[in-house]
Design an enzyme around this catalytic site. Structure first.
Site, short mmCIF file in Angstrom:
data_model
loop_
_atom_site.label_atom_id
_atom_site.label_comp_id
_atom_site.label_asym_id
_atom_site.label_seq_id
_atom_site.Cartn_x
_atom_site.Cartn_y
_atom_site.Cartn_z
N GLN A 1 -9.89 1.93 7.70
CA GLN A 1 -11.06 2.72 7.39
C GLN A 1 -11.39 3.90 8.25
O GLN A 1 -12.27 4.66 8.06
CB GLN A 1 -12.31 1.67 7.34
CG GLN A 1 -12.45 0.98 6.05
CD GLN A 1 -12.59 1.53 4.58
OE1 GLN A 1 -12.82 2.82 4.49
NE2 GLN A 1 -12.32 0.74 3.51
N SER B 1 -3.43 2.14 5.81
CA SER B 1 -3.13 2.06 4.45
C SER B 1 -3.21 3.42 4.13
O SER B 1 -4.39 4.19 4.36
CB SER B 1 -4.26 1.03 3.85
OG SER B 1 -3.98 1.08 2.34
N ALA C 1 -2.87 -2.37 3.92
CA ALA C 1 -3.32 -3.10 4.97
C ALA C 1 -3.46 -4.64 4.95
O ALA C 1 -3.44 -5.34 6.23
CB ALA C 1 -4.73 -2.30 5.32
N THR C 2 -3.41 -5.15 3.84
CA THR C 2 -3.67 -6.47 3.64
C THR C 2 -2.35 -7.09 4.20
O THR C 2 -2.63 -8.22 5.00
CB THR C 2 -3.87 -7.00 2.21
OG1 THR C 2 -5.47 -6.59 1.71
CG2 THR C 2 -4.15 -8.53 1.94
N ASN D 1 -15.80 -1.62 6.57
CA ASN D 1 -15.54 -1.01 5.33
C ASN D 1 -16.82 -1.21 4.49
O ASN D 1 -17.02 -0.50 3.55
CB ASN D 1 -14.41 -1.86 4.53
CG ASN D 1 -14.78 -3.35 4.73
OD1 ASN D 1 -14.71 -4.05 5.70
ND2 ASN D 1 -14.82 -4.05 3.36
N THR E 1 13.64 -3.22 0.60
CA THR E 1 13.97 -2.03 0.36
C THR E 1 12.55 -1.00 0.29
O THR E 1 11.85 -1.55 -0.46
CB THR E 1 14.81 -1.50 -0.99
OG1 THR E 1 16.06 -2.38 -0.88
CG2 THR E 1 15.07 -0.02 -1.12
N HIS F 1 -3.51 4.41 0.86
CA HIS F 1 -4.71 5.07 -0.11
C HIS F 1 -6.10 4.92 0.36
O HIS F 1 -7.08 5.56 -0.43
CB HIS F 1 -4.76 4.01 -1.48
CG HIS F 1 -5.36 2.55 -1.24
ND1 HIS F 1 -6.62 2.39 -1.72
CD2 HIS F 1 -4.93 1.38 -0.47
CE1 HIS F 1 -7.00 1.05 -1.39
NE2 HIS F 1 -6.03 0.62 -0.61
N CYS G 1 -13.17 -5.72 -2.38
CA CYS G 1 -12.47 -7.15 -2.46
C CYS G 1 -13.41 -8.34 -2.78
O CYS G 1 -12.76 -9.38 -3.00
CB CYS G 1 -11.80 -7.34 -1.14
SG CYS G 1 -12.71 -7.38 0.32
#
Length: 411
Positions: A183, A201, A75-76, A155, A241, A203, A327
């Protein structure tokens, strides 16, 4: 400390990889290991896995076309690509980016980077519950606006923004709308057709780390200047890739989320209610940050009068919770999110973020609540602040510190 004794309650920071997800990834490490961009049988097998994942992701977020899914590292990167990419592509004629002060750090830092390149950054005001001011947005959007970026779910406090209303304003004024939905996806319904760009994202939804996606709408078609250059993969927006194993895991995580989201939401709501009722039954002067009615159920942010959040964490080393977003956890500065919604430093420093998720059990909720209550009582017994009779340090009366009638302590 054995991991068997640890209670994990930091699901906003990351989630464990679901074993079903891991199983879907394994063939692409050693067996079907081909480069998905190669024109031979091994490349074709890897390519099929990538495209299947793209379709699974598109279905979860209700994208009209799987081609609208652009794979990234997370996401970043997606947020940076959306903000910087749109600003640089359309920046000759438009120089205003509109966002708000409770966005994820990567959104705020990307906006600051664009500010250094000559763009005006407008920060929308937010309420004490963390909701943006729609009237302020309506007034701020004009012919100079190149992008509006407002996250779907926060978040730290879990509040969900009025995406439909924001979308309506942006569509009427013909301005691209980006949302960081990392989120929200898999936890609440999202609809990519309401936005022009959406960051997600893997994860955060029980998939692997190191992969995410940016939804880039085709109708109307949004154009971006890429962050880096190479072979022109991902519609020329994100060269490099792709990792078929990560893509396959991301897709599987989305497929599982789509089928289990409603039942999981109900279960997490039950666990959240159970946890808060125990906390408010065991402790006075606890405040629920954010909007209890308009939030994702697995995210709980509480402030405990008279103690430091970091002190509580030190007293419960076998419970994984946080005193803010991952973060910014290394910073000693108070949470910028809570500060933006008007909380005083004393309230901010006494806050904890508790994240519930797919593998949280009722027994863990009960045990964590008991340990937190014990830790807070022990710290308060040693606290000179707690011994003061004036408890207006929270800026609220003692009777309202529960933050919600639903969980208020009685008796």
């Amino acid at each position: 400390m054995s991991t068997k004794n640890i209670i994990y309650m930091d699901y906003q920071a990351t989630t464990p990889c679901d074993k079903r997800v891991l199983e879907s990834m394994l063939p692409y490490f050693c067996d079907d290991f081909g480069n998905p961009h190669s024109n031979h049988v091994m490349g074709s097998r890897a390519h099929e896995a990538v495209e299947k994942a793209r379709d699974q992701i598109a279905k979860l977020i209700k994208a009209n076309n799987a081609r609208e899914i652009i794979f990234t590292s997370g996401a970043t990167e997606s947020n940076n690509l959306a903000i910087c990419g749109v600003a640089r592509f359309y920046g000759e004629k438009r120089k205003k980016i509109i966002t708000d002060p409770i966005e994820h750090k990567c959104v705020l830092e990307a906006c600051r980077a664009m500010e250094r390149e000559g763009f005006e950054i407008v920060m929308l005001p937010v309420s004490e519950k963390g909701l943006i001011d729609l009237n302020a947005l309506e007034k701020a959007v004009d012919e100079q606006t190149v992008l509006v970026s407002v996250m779907t779910a926060n978040n730290e406090i879990g509040v969900v923004q009025p995406i439909d209303e924001i979308s309506g304003i942006c569509r009427r004024k013909n301005v691209p709308f980006h949302t960081d939905a990392a989120q929200a996806v898999g936890k609440t319904e999202v609809d990519a057709s309401k936005v022009d760009l959406m960051s997600i994202s893997a994860h955060k939804i029980y998939g692997p780390k190191g992969i995410g996606a940016l939804y880039v709408g085709l109708n109307p078609r949004i154009k971006l200047t890429p962050l880096f250059f190479g072979g022109g993969q991902e519609r020329g927006m994100r060269s490099g890739t792709l990792a078929p194993a990560l893509c396959a895991g991301f897709g599987k995580a989305c497929e599982i989320a789509a089928s289990e989201m409603e039942s999981e939401r109900a279960r997490l709501t039950m666990l959240k209610d159970r946890f808060l009722k125990k906390i408010f039954a065991g402790l006075d002067r606890v405040y629920l940050n954010g909007d209890e009615k308009q939030g994702i159920p697995g995210c709980i942010n509480l402030s405990f009068f008279g103690v430091e959040g970091e002190g509580i964490m030190l007293g419960i080393p076998d419970i994984c919770i946080s005193s803010g977003s991952a973060c910014t956890s290394e910073s000693l500065e108070p949470s910028y999110v809570l500060k933006a919604i008007g909380a005083r430093d004393e309230v901010i420093h006494s806050s904890l973020r508790i994240g519930l998720g797919r593998f949280t059990t009722a027994e863990e909720v009960d045990r964590a609540a008991s340990k937190i209550i014990t830790a807070v009582k022990r710290l308060r017994a040693m606290s000179p602040v707690w011994k003061e009779e004036d408890c207006e340090i929270f800026g609220k009366s003692n009777e309202s510190l529960s933050g919600s009638e639903k969980y208020r302590r009685t008796g």
